[in-house]
Design a protein around this motif. Structure first.
Motif, short mmCIF file in Angstrom:
data_model
loop_
_atom_site.label_atom_id
_atom_site.label_comp_id
_atom_site.label_asym_id
_atom_site.label_seq_id
_atom_site.Cartn_x
_atom_site.Cartn_y
_atom_site.Cartn_z
N LEU A 1336 12.86 -5.01 -12.33
CA LEU A 1336 12.07 -6.47 -12.26
C LEU A 1336 10.91 -7.03 -11.23
CD1 LEU A 1336 14.39 -7.80 -14.08
CD2 LEU A 1336 12.78 -6.70 -15.31
N LYS A 1337 11.79 -6.87 -10.21
CA LYS A 1337 10.17 -7.69 -9.29
C LYS A 1337 9.10 -7.07 -8.65
CE LYS A 1337 13.89 -10.85 -6.93
NZ LYS A 1337 14.25 -11.36 -5.72
N LEU A 1341 5.26 -7.82 -9.87
CA LEU A 1341 4.00 -7.56 -8.27
C LEU A 1341 3.59 -6.80 -8.90
CD1 LEU A 1341 6.17 -6.39 -5.15
CD2 LEU A 1341 5.07 -8.67 -5.89
N PHE A 1342 3.66 -6.04 -10.34
CA PHE A 1342 2.39 -5.09 -10.42
C PHE A 1342 1.85 -5.88 -11.36
CE2 PHE A 1342 0.83 -1.36 -13.05
CZ PHE A 1342 0.16 -0.92 -12.11
N GLY A 1348 -2.16 -4.53 -5.47
CA GLY A 1348 -2.28 -3.86 -3.85
C GLY A 1348 -2.94 -4.58 -2.35
N ALA A 1349 -3.26 -6.09 -2.63
CA ALA A 1349 -2.86 -6.84 -1.11
C ALA A 1349 -1.22 -5.76 -1.10
CB ALA A 1349 -3.21 -8.19 -1.85
N PRO A 1365 1.28 2.88 -5.35
CA PRO A 1365 3.12 2.07 -6.85
C PRO A 1365 3.16 2.17 -8.26
CG PRO A 1365 0.65 0.84 -5.75
CD PRO A 1365 0.26 2.11 -5.28
N VAL A 1366 1.63 2.79 -8.79
CA VAL A 1366 2.29 4.13 -9.46
C VAL A 1366 3.09 4.14 -10.17
CG1 VAL A 1366 1.39 4.88 -11.80
CG2 VAL A 1366 -0.28 2.94 -10.71
N SER A 1367 2.86 5.89 -8.95
CA SER A 1367 4.38 6.85 -9.05
C SER A 1367 5.48 5.39 -7.85
CB SER A 1367 3.41 7.30 -7.70
OG SER A 1367 3.54 7.01 -6.82
#
Length: 1422
Positions: A1336-1337, A1341-1342, A1348-1349, A1365-1367
């Motif tokens: 969930l965290k 973030l996403f 990104g940052a 991030p996506v993968s």
């Protein structure tokens, strides 16, 4: 009154026949005709009516009383003058005479009196010889009317006056009746206006008469007239009567018919007056015309305060509501389709000022909610005038403070009603209201594009509830298409409503229809500009013009970011037609390419490398540029001999015009033609440069130039130099004849000729070259002339554009005076000399030229220039530091400046002693303050300063301690507060470090704040003042825990910065913290630790420094430690402070014990730097005590020794406490040992021996560490469950890691999961809770856009990661979905609180959790 028939009969009988009386005639008629009682009564009534209609009291009294000398004539009573007008004839005699006459006539005395007074009133009204129309009385008429009204009042007192008959008589001659006379009857209580109006049998005629006279009265009020006050009183009283009778509740009024009739008249008059004004406005009422003035006067009666105490609030509200209703429903001839097409013509700016002013008055009496409710009621129940309705909405949006929320709520209700009952009226109204509000700009209401996207662009929209709602919406939008303006169609196409896939055909059909309509209107959606503003409802810009604007904006974005703008990249993919047909041709316009590539060439090259420019088009562009480059030299070679004859001729004409102007300067007889000659110069200037006349419409575009490298074309520079030289020569010539205040306006006119919109940039660029880069080479006359030129440029600054300059100047636009001030720095001796000359000349000229106008003085001179003059005077002239003596104000400071050899220092001192200057410096904003002085002094460079080191130190000591410290704060001083002086000094130092003025200094300098050499002395003053503060006792009334002022400065500055995880915010914060740290390192280390109290135990307080470390420095620490310099500085300060206590060892132990819980990062930092820190600590401690180090320092030493022993080949010693210190020490030892021996150290701790691993990645190391914990049967899930509530481990670990690393724990968790066996993980009861919480965290973030940052930080080595991030999120989600069905029952005991959160973040994961949880709780469901 006598009967004409009787007179005729008498004359026919001859002179010898006795004339019969009127009574005998009547008796004879009666004898000859025998009538019944009913007939007799009819005859009597007819006779009375005949008498009443032909009664003349003067003739009647003459006939009855006898000789003329004894007759009673009412006209004489009225016409009498003087205070003794009625001394010979008392009121009782008048009444007696009228009563006797009435008896003779056989009529009531009241009727006769009323007839007499009415006749007198009409004669007074008709006595005015002025041409009609008339509504007011003349002074003579007022005097006569006053006498008549006295008689009427006496008759009323004697019950001898009939108001009814009086009113009826007046109405017989209503065309002659003046409105003021009616008002005076009302005011004198003879006959009230309601009674008079109600007595008329024709209500419509009364209304017409009243409206006509009220219109004339309004014209009289607005026209210059000596009776304006009387007219205003008449109008106010009449309006009060009409409002009272028309809108006040009728309880308690007499009768039924009279109040109803008066209310009807009152309402009709008010409505007719308003309607006539509205019709006049609709017909195009011209401002200043009589009709406009009359309308303005009538609208002025709608003023609530004017009726306070007279009309109740409820009455006013009913009147205002009725008026608003009438306005909005006046002549509803426009259809809704007309409103859709024309509403942009009805914005607030285009609404007649009379109407918008009336709206504002009507809004006052109601609350905003009541107003919107009233509008809604009108729109629902009546046909409306859409022009008035929408202009009312615009006025409401502009004038009401919370209009945006109000309109949003109204539109939301309308849309809800529309989609609930499929109400097209509510839908139309919502769209019209929103569009009208959006016309007033984003400052008061969001753009239509923003509203449409927010309302219909998400699943939360009111249209997304059902297919019927979607059909309703698109049916409505489709019906609007034939009437829509192109801009709204573009909004609907580019920001369409969100539609589920199965209903996509509805949207497709609408888009096709809208595009067809745009094609009919010859507007292409594909040819829209990259930066075209969809929020504007204006006309569509042509593609060619829009492309040029897009190129300029794209170049601006590219210059600021260094990257190809996203808008260009998107257009190259999604709007290829516009990109290829319009944007690229505008960008690739052939030109002579510069030697060094400029921003346009860099953008073109970036697009070419990205394959965004077709090769053929780029090749054609390069060939055209090459051809242009070859043509230029050829043209120059061929035309070199011819060019002067064609181009030099206008320049010669300009030179001749300038010479004629200079010749006229010294000839007093020619001063009247100077303006014409300046106009001739302006015309020749435009001819030389080929410029057309400046167009005054539109806003002036800002001037763009670079301070560091100002450039001019040779021809432009030649023309500017000619003009500037001429201006300087003209000034010297004019000054030889008279002082500035006697030179006339030639300089102002000359400067305006230079301030053309297209020539001003060249003038300012040349000024920049001369003052900023060639200042020392300027002669005295040049400095004088440029200073005067600057003064007159400042005089015209209100009509001149602002100047945008490149670094190091501010990015904001500067007014002309501030721009010139920025060209005159004071950092070096030569620059200060030029600044002194320039400021002396400018201030002297201004004081002479504008001595009578302080406003002009303020506009012509920049406050910064005046402050620089004071600064240099204080620095260079010790006599200026003494209080000024009163010099003779008549001695002119200007004349010495015009001498061939100018003594500038003497001229500056002469100006300094002028009383006018000292008075000017007392004005707010012009006196040099402590902060101003610091900002100027900090820029001084010692190696090029005019003062020696000793002189500079003495001056700074004087300025701080003798001048600014005792100065009142209202004047810019410190009120004697040394701490306030230090605070200001620190702020200025840090501001200077952050500013672009220190951009060229070395970052690696050992000096504080960016390495500017001028800072060294100023920082020395700060050190001295801080040392003085350390020696001072705490002020009375201040607690010891108040904290050091320095940390308060840091806190306020850091609080003002933006918080965020983006790179820009972090870099800005890191730079500010670096400045704070450098400031701390330059001050005594004991400032970090406050002295302990006298009582025992004596604990030094480090709370301020701890807070700075925990809240700020921690987030920029590396590997759980601060930098060496700040760590050593703290321990130096701690030992220094403890040494002053009664028990140094105890004080140090107490402080370090507090440090373990409050700021553990300092202890881990000490462990990292222990090798270099320990010798210094031992040395310092031995100076004060022969005892060993304090116990807490020994613990640090032991932890370090333990870590060293682990890395040695020997068996490690047992770990001392606390364990987290030993872990930190071991971590640093392993880091120093690099990675070759990491596995050996881990093997020693684990007892499992060394493992062979081919790759030593950070992720592998983390996994191995967690594996060590798992093999020791210690749950490593605790690492991912840390909270502030955990004592002491959780709080300690969270205090060591930066916030961004803590936020990256979910990334680390799911990056490490592949290293562990899933079956083994399922045995952990808390694993499902931790995995779900981390997921969930991670999703949070996403969704927050921080991935990104933060990912940049993680990939930079701060935390190990796998993939993108996506993968990672995809894999984590898949892992959870596979894990949940396999989790045992006990795993679901602690996930209940996460279910609600998971439902919002990921419904599928939430559904899987619920399904598995129910299956566990109820096995029959599985």
């Amino acid at each position: 009154m006598s009967a004409p028939g009787a007179r005729v009969a008498a004359s026919n009988q001859g002179s010898g026949v006795r004339r019969r009386a009127w009574a005998e005639l009547l008796e004879g008629r009666v004898e000859r005709q025998k009538l019944s009682p009913e007939g007799e009564q009819k005859v009597r009534e007819s006779a009375v009516r005949l008498l009443r209609s032909h009664l003349n009291l003067s003739d009647l009294i003459l006939e009855v009383e006898g000789p003329p000398c004894d007759q009673l004539c009412l006209r004489q009573l009225i016409d009498c003058d003087g205070p003794d007008a009625h001394t010979d004839l008392s009121n009782s005699l008048i009444g007696s005479a009228l009563r006797d006459q009435a008896t003779w006539l056989g009529i009531p005395a009241a009727v006769l009196s009323s007839q007499v007074v009415a006749s007198g009133l009409m004669r007074i009204c008709e006595a005015d010889t002025r041409p009609p129309p008339k509504v007011l009385l003349t002074p003579e008429q007022r005097k006569k009317l006053s006498s008549l009204l006295e008689i009427a009042q006496n008759l009323l007192a004697q019950n001898m006056f009939s108001r009814l008959y009086f009113c009826q008589e007046l109405w017989k001659a209503q065309n002659s009746l003046l409105l003021e006379a009616v008002w005076r009857l009302h005011v004198q209580n003879v006959v009230s206006i309601p009674e008079l109006l109600e007595s008329h049998t024709d209500t419509q005629a009364v209304v017409v008469w009243l409206c006509k006279n009220l219109g004339l009265l309004c014209e009289q009020i607005e026209a210059p007239c000596q009776h304006t006050e009387v007219a205003r009183a008449v109008l106010a009283d009449l309006v009060q009567i009409f409002v009272l009778r028309g809108f006040q509740k009728s309880e308690g009024m007499r009768g039924d018919r009279a109040p109803a009739q008066m209310a009807q008249i009152a309402m009709a008059v008010l409505e007719r007056m308003l309607a006539s004004t509205l019709e006049a406005m609709a017909a195009g009422l011209q401002e200043g015309s009589p009709g406009y003035k009359a309308g303005s006067c009538w609208f002025g009666v709608f003023s609530g305060p004017m009726y306070q105490g007279i009309l109740s609030a409820e009455t006013l509200k009913r009147w205002f509501c009725h008026t608003l209703t009438q306005i909005l429903t006046h002549k509803p001839v426009l259809k809704v389709s007309d409103a859709v097409q024309m509403q942009r013509e009805w914005s607030f700016a285009r609404t007649p000022t009379l109407l918008s002013g009336l709206y504002r008055r009507l809004f006052v009496i109601q609350s905003p909610e009541e107003l919107v409710g009233h509008l809604q009621d009108i729109l629902e129940t009546q046909e409306v005038n859409w022009r008035h309705v929408l202009s009312c909405v615009s006025t409401l949006v502009i004038c009401l403070p919370d209009a945006q929320q109000l309109v949003n709520a109204w539109v939301t209700r309308l849309l809800a009603r529309a989609f609930e009952s499929w109400d097209l009226d509510s839908m139309v109204l919502a769209f019209l209201v929103v569009r009208q509000a959006a016309l007033e700009g984003p400052a008061v209401f969001p753009s239509y594009a923003t509203w449409f996207q927010a309302t219909f662009g998400s699943t939360r929209g009111v249209h997304s509830c059902s297919k019927k709602a979607l059909v309703f919406l698109f049916k409505f939008l489709s019906d609007l298409v034939p009437f829509e303006v192109p801009r709204y169609l573009q909004v609907h196409i580019l920001h369409p409503p969100l539609v589920p896939g199965k209903y996509r055909a509805l949207l497709t059909d609408y888009v096709a229809l809208a595009k067809t309509r745009l094609a009919d209107l010859k507007v292409s959606i594909e040819n829209m500009g990259l930066y075209e503003d969809l929020s504007s409802a204006g006309d569509i810009t042509q593609p060619q013009s829009q492309a040029s604007q897009d190129v300029e904006k794209a170049l601006t974005v590219f210059e600021h970011t260094g990257k190809v703008p996203v808008a260009i990249l998107e257009a190259s993919i999604f709007r290829k037609s516009y990109y290829l047909s319009h944007f690229l041709p505008a960008l690739l316009t052939p030109r002579v390419l510069p030697r060094a590539p400029d921003s346009r060439e860099a953008l073109i090259e970036s697009l070419r490398r990205a394959d965004k420019i077709p090769p053929a088009l780029y090749s054609t562009y390069r060939q055209a540029c090459s051809t242009a480059g070859q043509k230029q030299p050829e043209d120059a070679a061929q035309g070199g001999e011819v060019e002067p004859s064609g181009a030099e001729e206008p320049l010669d004409l300009l030179t001749a015009a300038l010479q004629e102007l200079r010749a006229s300067m010294t000839d007093p007889t020619q001063h009247d033609v100077l303006s014409a000659q300046v106009a001739m110069v302006s015309e020749r200037l435009h001819s030389v440069l080929g410029l057309s006349e400046d167009v005054g419409s539109g806003e002036e575009a800002p001037v763009q130039l670079s301070i560091q490298a100002p450039e001019l074309q040779p021809r432009e520079q030649r023309v500017v130099d000619l003009l500037l030289t001429s201006f300087c020569q003209n000034l010297m010539a004019a000054s030889s004849v008279g002082p500035p205040d006697r030179q006339g306006p030639w300089a102002t006119h000359f400067v305006r000729a230079l301030c053309g919109r297209r020539f001003l940039p060249a003038v300012l660029t040349r000024l920049c070259q001369l003052l900023r880069h060639q200042g020392p080479s300027l002669s005295a006359s040049h400095v004088l002339g440029l200073a005067v030129l600057a003064v007159h440029l400042g005089e015209s600054k209100s009509v001149l554009p602002k100047v945008h300059v490149g670094p190091p100047a501010p990015a904001r636009g500067l007014p002309i005076p501030e721009f010139i001030d920025s060209l005159l720095p004071c950092a070096a001796q030569q620059a200060s000399t030029l600044c002194l000359k320039f400021s002396t000349a400018a201030i002297s000229y201004s004081l002479c030229k504008f001595s009578q106008s302080h406003e002009l003085l303020h506009s012509c001179l920049s406050p910064g220039l005046i402050k620089k003059f004071q600064f240099i005077m204080f620095r260079w002239f010790p006599e200026a530091r003494d209080p000024p003596s009163q010099e003779d104000p008549a001695s002119p400071p200007w004349r010495p400046l015009c001498l061939p050899s100018v003594d500038w220092r003497r001229a500056a001192l002469c100006l300094w002693k002028q009383r006018a200057l000292q008075e000017l410096l007392k004005q707010e904003g012009l006196q040099l303050t402590y902060r101003d002085w610091l900002q100027l002094e900090i820029e001084i460079q010692p190696e090029v300063d005019s003062l020696s080191d000793t002189e500079r130190q003495d001056f700074q000591q004087w300025a701080i301690h003798q001048h600014f410290l005792p100065m009142p704060s209202a004047a810019g001083g410190c009120d004697g507060d040394l701490e306030a002086a230090c605070t200001t000094l620190v702020n200025v130092l840090m501001d200077f470090c952050q500013s672009s003025r220190s951009y060229h200094h070395s970052e690696n300098s050992d000096l504080v704040l960016g390495g500017c050499k001028g800072n060294r002395d100023i920082f020395s003053r700060l050190q001295e003042m801080a040392a003085d503060l350390e020696q001072c006792p705490a002020p009375l009334g201040h607690a010891a825990s108040r904290g050091h002022f320095l940390f308060g400065v840091f806190h306020r500055r850091l609080q003002a910065l933006a918080h965020g995880w983006d790179v820009a915010s972090r870099l800005q914060r890191q730079r500010e913290l670096l400045t704070c740290k450098r400031t701390l390192l330059g001050l005594p280390p004991s400032m970090l630790v406050s002295s302990p109290c006298a009582e025992q135990p004596a604990t030094p307080s480090c709370a301020d420094f701890f807070h700075l470390v925990n809240s700020e420095l921690r987030n920029f620490s590396h590997d759980g430690a601060l930098t060496h310099d700040i760590t050593v500085h703290f321990f130096r300060g701690l030992l220094n402070t403890c040494a002053r206590s009664r028990d140094p060892s105890l004080a140090a132990d107490l402080a370090l014990t507090a440090c373990q819980t409050q700021c553990p990062l300092l202890l881990t930092s000490a462990l990292l730097w222990w090798s270099s820190l320990e010798p210094e600590l031992h040395c310092r401690w031995r100076r004060w005590s022969q005892s060993p180090l304090p116990a807490e320092l020994q613990k640090l030493q032991e932890a370090h020794l333990f870590a060293e022993s682990v890395s040695s080949p020997l068996t490690p010693s047992p770990a001392p406490g606390p364990s987290w210190l030993c872990a930190a020490a071991l971590h640093f030892v392993i880091q120093r040992a690099r990675k070759e021996s990491i596995w050996q150290e881990l093997g020693k701790l684990d007892g499992q021996g060394e493992e062979a691993v081919s790759s030593l990645k950070a992720l592998d190391i983390c996994a191995e560490i967690l594996g060590c914990l798992q093999r020791r049967r210690i749950s490593w899930l605790l690492v991912f469950q840390l909270t502030e509530a955990d004592v002491p481990l959780g709080r300690t670990l969270l205090s060591l890691a930066p916030d961004h690393q803590i936020r990256l724990l979910p990334v680390a968790f799911y990056s490490l999961l592949p290293y562990f066996d899933k079956d083994a993980l399922l045995t952990e009861d808390a694993f499902l809770h931790v995995a779900l919480n981390m997921y969930l965290k991670l999703v949070g973030l996403f969704v927050a856009g921080e991935t990104g940052a933060i990912w940049t930080l993680a990939r930079g080595g701060e935390l190990p990661t796998q993939g993108d991030p996506v993968s990672l999120i995809t894999n984590a989600r898949l892992f959870l979905l596979q894990l949940i069905p396999r989790c045992p029952e006990r795993s679901f005991l602690h996930v209940a609180e996460l279910l609600a959160v998971s439902e919002d973040c990921d419904p599928e994961v939430s559904a899987a959790l619920l399904s598995r949880r129910q299956a566990v709780l109820d096995p029959s469901l599985s």
